[in-house]
Design a protein around this motif. Sequence first.
Motif, PDB file in Angstrom:
ATOM      1  N   GLY A 167       0.917  -1.342  -0.058  1.00  0.00           N
ATOM      2  CA  GLY A 167      -0.140  -0.042   0.097  1.00  0.00           C
ATOM      3  C   GLY A 167       0.834   1.195   0.147  1.00  0.00           C
ATOM      4  O   GLY A 167       0.436   2.419  -0.746  1.00  0.00           O
ATOM      5  N   GLY A 168       1.865   1.309   0.638  1.00  0.00           N
ATOM      6  CA  GLY A 168       2.851   2.260   0.756  1.00  0.00           C
ATOM      7  C   GLY A 168       2.318   3.440   1.840  1.00  0.00           C
ATOM      8  O   GLY A 168       1.038   3.270   2.194  1.00  0.00           O
ATOM      9  N   ASP A 196      -0.448   5.277 -10.618  1.00  0.00           N
ATOM     10  CA  ASP A 196      -0.099   4.330  -9.433  1.00  0.00           C
ATOM     11  C   ASP A 196      -0.022   2.736  -9.818  1.00  0.00           C
ATOM     12  O   ASP A 196       0.548   2.098  -9.103  1.00  0.00           O
ATOM     13  CB  ASP A 196      -1.239   4.432  -8.321  1.00  0.00           C
ATOM     14  CG  ASP A 196      -2.606   3.958  -8.751  1.00  0.00           C
ATOM     15  OD1 ASP A 196      -3.072   4.207  -9.956  1.00  0.00           O
ATOM     16  OD2 ASP A 196      -3.276   3.317  -8.325  1.00  0.00           O
ATOM     17  N   ARG A 200       2.646   0.317  -8.579  1.00  0.00           N
ATOM     18  CA  ARG A 200       2.506  -0.876  -7.679  1.00  0.00           C
ATOM     19  C   ARG A 200       3.292  -2.241  -8.347  1.00  0.00           C
ATOM     20  O   ARG A 200       3.924  -3.002  -7.795  1.00  0.00           O
ATOM     21  CB  ARG A 200       1.035  -1.127  -7.694  1.00  0.00           C
ATOM     22  CG  ARG A 200       0.246  -0.868  -6.725  1.00  0.00           C
ATOM     23  CD  ARG A 200      -1.455  -0.723  -6.759  1.00  0.00           C
ATOM     24  NE  ARG A 200      -1.649   0.471  -6.341  1.00  0.00           N
ATOM     25  CZ  ARG A 200      -1.624   0.843  -4.892  1.00  0.00           C
ATOM     26  NH1 ARG A 200      -1.465  -0.356  -4.168  1.00  0.00           N
ATOM     27  NH2 ARG A 200      -1.935   1.946  -4.555  1.00  0.00           N
TER      28      ARG A 200
ATOM     29  N   SER B  92      -1.960  -4.525 -13.296  1.00  0.00           N
ATOM     30  CA  SER B  92      -3.290  -3.538 -13.475  1.00  0.00           C
ATOM     31  C   SER B  92      -3.979  -4.326 -14.813  1.00  0.00           C
ATOM     32  O   SER B  92      -3.313  -4.855 -15.727  1.00  0.00           O
ATOM     33  CB  SER B  92      -2.663  -2.453 -13.717  1.00  0.00           C
ATOM     34  OG  SER B  92      -2.081  -2.129 -14.959  1.00  0.00           O
ATOM     35  N   PHE B 139      -5.090  -6.032 -10.477  1.00  0.00           N
ATOM     36  CA  PHE B 139      -5.562  -4.864  -9.616  1.00  0.00           C
ATOM     37  C   PHE B 139      -6.121  -3.680 -10.380  1.00  0.00           C
ATOM     38  O   PHE B 139      -6.048  -3.621 -11.634  1.00  0.00           O
ATOM     39  CB  PHE B 139      -4.573  -4.458  -8.493  1.00  0.00           C
ATOM     40  CG  PHE B 139      -3.123  -4.076  -9.240  1.00  0.00           C
ATOM     41  CD1 PHE B 139      -3.035  -2.876  -9.810  1.00  0.00           C
ATOM     42  CD2 PHE B 139      -2.207  -4.792  -9.049  1.00  0.00           C
ATOM     43  CE1 PHE B 139      -1.928  -2.566 -10.327  1.00  0.00           C
ATOM     44  CE2 PHE B 139      -0.805  -4.433  -9.633  1.00  0.00           C
ATOM     45  CZ  PHE B 139      -0.601  -3.275 -10.103  1.00  0.00           C
ATOM     46  N   ALA B 140      -6.883  -2.890  -9.770  1.00  0.00           N
ATOM     47  CA  ALA B 140      -7.594  -1.752 -10.295  1.00  0.00           C
ATOM     48  C   ALA B 140      -6.831  -0.338  -9.736  1.00  0.00           C
ATOM     49  O   ALA B 140      -5.961  -0.702  -8.897  1.00  0.00           O
ATOM     50  CB  ALA B 140      -9.061  -1.667  -9.973  1.00  0.00           C
ATOM     51  N   SER B 141      -7.200   0.823 -10.101  1.00  0.00           N
ATOM     52  CA  SER B 141      -6.525   2.006  -9.538  1.00  0.00           C
ATOM     53  C   SER B 141      -7.141   2.044  -8.014  1.00  0.00           C
ATOM     54  O   SER B 141      -8.183   1.519  -7.856  1.00  0.00           O
ATOM     55  CB  SER B 141      -7.096   3.131 -10.225  1.00  0.00           C
ATOM     56  OG  SER B 141      -6.486   4.184 -10.112  1.00  0.00           O
ATOM     57  N   THR B 142      -6.446   2.407  -7.302  1.00  0.00           N
ATOM     58  CA  THR B 142      -6.604   2.706  -5.735  1.00  0.00           C
ATOM     59  C   THR B 142      -6.769   4.023  -5.164  1.00  0.00           C
ATOM     60  O   THR B 142      -6.326   4.980  -5.894  1.00  0.00           O
ATOM     61  CB  THR B 142      -5.431   2.206  -5.079  1.00  0.00           C
ATOM     62  OG1 THR B 142      -4.018   2.642  -5.350  1.00  0.00           O
ATOM     63  CG2 THR B 142      -5.312   0.529  -5.358  1.00  0.00           C
ATOM     64  N   ARG B 143      -7.613   4.163  -4.299  1.00  0.00           N
ATOM     65  CA  ARG B 143      -7.786   5.408  -3.569  1.00  0.00           C
ATOM     66  C   ARG B 143      -7.773   4.964  -2.071  1.00  0.00           C
ATOM     67  O   ARG B 143      -8.332   3.638  -1.915  1.00  0.00           O
ATOM     68  CB  ARG B 143      -8.999   6.226  -4.058  1.00  0.00           C
ATOM     69  CG  ARG B 143      -8.836   6.494  -5.483  1.00  0.00           C
ATOM     70  CD  ARG B 143     -10.338   7.363  -5.774  1.00  0.00           C
ATOM     71  NE  ARG B 143     -11.440   6.816  -5.509  1.00  0.00           N
ATOM     72  CZ  ARG B 143     -12.081   6.086  -6.231  1.00  0.00           C
ATOM     73  NH1 ARG B 143     -11.535   5.562  -7.523  1.00  0.00           N
ATOM     74  NH2 ARG B 143     -13.034   5.402  -6.113  1.00  0.00           N
ATOM     75  N   GLY B 170      -1.619   3.542   2.724  1.00  0.00           N
ATOM     76  CA  GLY B 170      -2.295   3.589   1.487  1.00  0.00           C
ATOM     77  C   GLY B 170      -3.130   2.455   1.163  1.00  0.00           C
ATOM     78  O   GLY B 170      -2.609   1.375   1.132  1.00  0.00           O
ATOM     79  N   ILE B 171      -4.410   2.123   1.158  1.00  0.00           N
ATOM     80  CA  ILE B 171      -5.120   0.782   0.977  1.00  0.00           C
ATOM     81  C   ILE B 171      -4.901   0.507  -0.578  1.00  0.00           C
ATOM     82  O   ILE B 171      -5.326   1.013  -1.550  1.00  0.00           O
ATOM     83  CB  ILE B 171      -6.705   0.972   1.316  1.00  0.00           C
ATOM     84  CG1 ILE B 171      -6.843   1.599   2.769  1.00  0.00           C
ATOM     85  CG2 ILE B 171      -7.439  -0.248   0.971  1.00  0.00           C
ATOM     86  CD1 ILE B 171      -8.271   1.820   3.134  1.00  0.00           C
ATOM     87  N   PRO B 172      -4.264  -0.694  -0.739  1.00  0.00           N
ATOM     88  CA  PRO B 172      -4.028  -1.180  -1.858  1.00  0.00           C
ATOM     89  C   PRO B 172      -5.436  -2.053  -2.674  1.00  0.00           C
ATOM     90  O   PRO B 172      -6.311  -1.947  -1.856  1.00  0.00           O
ATOM     91  CB  PRO B 172      -2.966  -2.433  -1.713  1.00  0.00           C
ATOM     92  CG  PRO B 172      -3.165  -2.980  -0.298  1.00  0.00           C
ATOM     93  CD  PRO B 172      -3.834  -1.784   0.373  1.00  0.00           C
ATOM     94  N   ILE B 174      -5.569  -5.134  -3.549  1.00  0.00           N
ATOM     95  CA  ILE B 174      -5.508  -6.357  -3.651  1.00  0.00           C
ATOM     96  C   ILE B 174      -5.219  -6.466  -2.125  1.00  0.00           C
ATOM     97  O   ILE B 174      -4.247  -6.229  -1.644  1.00  0.00           O
ATOM     98  CB  ILE B 174      -4.582  -7.338  -4.319  1.00  0.00           C
ATOM     99  CG1 ILE B 174      -4.974  -7.095  -5.881  1.00  0.00           C
ATOM    100  CG2 ILE B 174      -4.758  -8.748  -3.851  1.00  0.00           C
ATOM    101  CD1 ILE B 174      -4.223  -8.036  -6.684  1.00  0.00           C
ATOM    102  N   GLN B 219     -12.177   7.963  -0.596  1.00  0.00           N
ATOM    103  CA  GLN B 219     -12.128   8.966  -1.536  1.00  0.00           C
ATOM    104  C   GLN B 219     -13.390   9.329  -2.521  1.00  0.00           C
ATOM    105  O   GLN B 219     -13.265   8.963  -3.658  1.00  0.00           O
ATOM    106  CB  GLN B 219     -10.792   9.110  -2.464  1.00  0.00           C
ATOM    107  CG  GLN B 219     -10.403  10.591  -2.563  1.00  0.00           C
ATOM    108  CD  GLN B 219      -8.685  10.632  -2.827  1.00  0.00           C
ATOM    109  OE1 GLN B 219      -8.202   9.798  -3.350  1.00  0.00           O
ATOM    110  NE2 GLN B 219      -8.042  11.497  -1.923  1.00  0.00           N
TER     111      GLN B 219
END
Lengths: 365, 365
Positions: A167-168, A196, A200, B92, B139-143, B170-172, B174, B219
């Motif tokens: 996640g970072g 992003d 990742r 992604s 994975f998809a884009s994250t927020r 930051g919530i990933p 996956i 978000q």
Amino acid sequence: MSKKTRTEELEKLAQFGKQVLEQIKKMENPHIQIPLRSLSNTIFDEDKQILKLGNKKQVRTYFNTAHTKKFMQTLLIASACKELIKSGKTTSIRDLFYMTKHTIGTSKENTFEDQEESNAIIEDLEVTIDALRENLHLFASTRGAMVGNATIVDSGDTINLRKMGSGGWGIPSIVEEEVIQFKNVEAEFVLVVEKDAMWRRLNEDKFWKKHNCLLMHGQGMAPRGVRRLLWRLNHELKLPVYVFVDNDPWGFYIYSVYKQGSINLAYESKRMAVTDAKFIGLSSFDQEKFDIPDNATIKLTKTDIARCRQILEYPWFQKKSWQKEIKHMMKKGVKLELEALSKKGLEFTANTYLPQKIENKDWLE
Amino acid sequence: MSKKTRTEELEKLAQFGKQVLEQIKKMENPHIQIPLRSLSNTIFDEDKQILKLGNKKQVRTYFNTAHTKKFMQTLLIASACKELIKSGKTTSIRDLFYMTKHTIGTSKENTFEDQEESNAIIEDLEVTIDALRENLHLFASTRGAMVGNATIVDSGDTINLRKMGSGGWGIPSIVEEEVIQFKNVEAEFVLVVEKDAMWRRLNEDKFWKKHNCLLMHGQGMAPRGVRRLLWRLNHELKLPVYVFVDNDPWGFYIYSVYKQGSINLAYESKRMAVTDAKFIGLSSFDQEKFDIPDNATIKLTKTDIARCRQILEYPWFQKKSWQKEIKHMMKKGVKLELEALSKKGLEFTANTYLPQKIENKDWLE
């Protein structure tokens, strides 16, 4: 905020208020001078290689029906910022809008009708008293994350960026010295990635570990927090900065915002522009260089081409190398996304493309 | 991915392939059955209180000029996912598009022309073999971000969410068990906030410490990673979930996506919908209850009103309490943003509004 910065900003705000007070005592028409934030007053400083504001100013006068409301708003926002700094709290510009919005006396007139009004006044204030909004305790919406070979302190918490998982650490909006301190930075450079998803992938491949760097993304157009943090890493720790963006005019512009500043926020370039940032890719010449198949490219749209023409004219894209870069893209008629490199295998970016680019100093400035 | 999940998903993909192979061996026209992902096949399961897909299916046949390309694409994506899982890499959906895009033989035909095509096929595959795309290593884009009274492990790194400064973790995208493990969770509930600005304020006020909770934001419209993580916290650790959104039809819908699932991703509700999530505010009755001045409200736009009418009709908003809630908003003709609470002081949300709502169990379900 460090005590010093806090005292400085409070002093600037006090000076701003006192100046108006003096005018009132002298029975003058109260007025304030505000540097003009317009394209016509935006210039490219060739020496410093940043965008900055020119010398044009507007005068905002109290006894002038066209100015009275804005004059009041300016003082109101200045006063609210003073309260914020004093209380040690930070808040969003949306919050500040609500905090300062009220109905005046027994009238039906509100101090602000919508947030666009208060946002503009915040920018006026920033440029007038020469303070970053972050130092006025205001934050914007945030995007972006960071991992890498470094330990930092964020609001008193020690954060080991080597141990942040997938996640970072989310990059906050306010990254001034008193919120964020650098502790044990082993990293030798910073790689900023536009998207992003690529960040990742590189994090999964532990690119930052193998190449001893910090890995950052700004999720598209760079948010203020990301730009300011990058500036601090570059200025305070002398870390070289590489920017890795899509090969299209939008990617080029994102790079230029990191490097020279943005037209919208030209007055903040000196505190945000990383003038020695290097554009590491994707370059319009990369397809040939790395043998990327044609079907990984995307045809330029009309909007893309129009944008290419626009940036070709910007003073900060006048270097021969950049003119060549942009014109080559237009000639080829195609663009390339970061993800196009995956056609060469999922690890191609981390194991071949980026190391080769860095080793060969194959970048643009 | 845990070994178990990985083996399971590989097995599902293998079965999927074998089934086609059997048909070919029998000299049948190869075909696959795919559950229909359309509004007409989306139903609200009253028992389970989630949105789910109905039983309608489409058949995709190889020897059918209208189907051939999509048939090929489906097998191609399935094969690429198998490779991803085997290699232990994630990527992604944009990357996957490029990885699988190629020109067929000596023709000028590409496997995919744009990403919308491959995205649709990914969703087809998810629903056909009943696997989350995260388990297919996509994975998809994250927020979104999280802080609070808990320690988790992300990709082998131990992360103390009590020590994440202002930025948070930051919530990933996956967040499956094999990437994220819960270690020392003292928090007694989860507060999900719609906007990052309010999250930042609450984090600055250390709301999570005072009230022993986890503080999360998505978000705006909840991203998959945030929904799935919330589901795990609720199902595995039995943590109650409170959702805190703007008082407008869009905020209400965001809440309902956390709770019942979304129309777009109805087939994933069972793995993402937190059916006992509670709507803690802002409610249309809060203005009176908390004495919020009129000038902190915003007039409903035509679009808002149309959206109110739409959600009034959704089966999952048929509870009396929700009908009353939505109708009261329409009657008042105004909406309220989270930030409107700042008119009552910067700490009002953390010190008064939220504690009072939770203590009085003043929420909707």
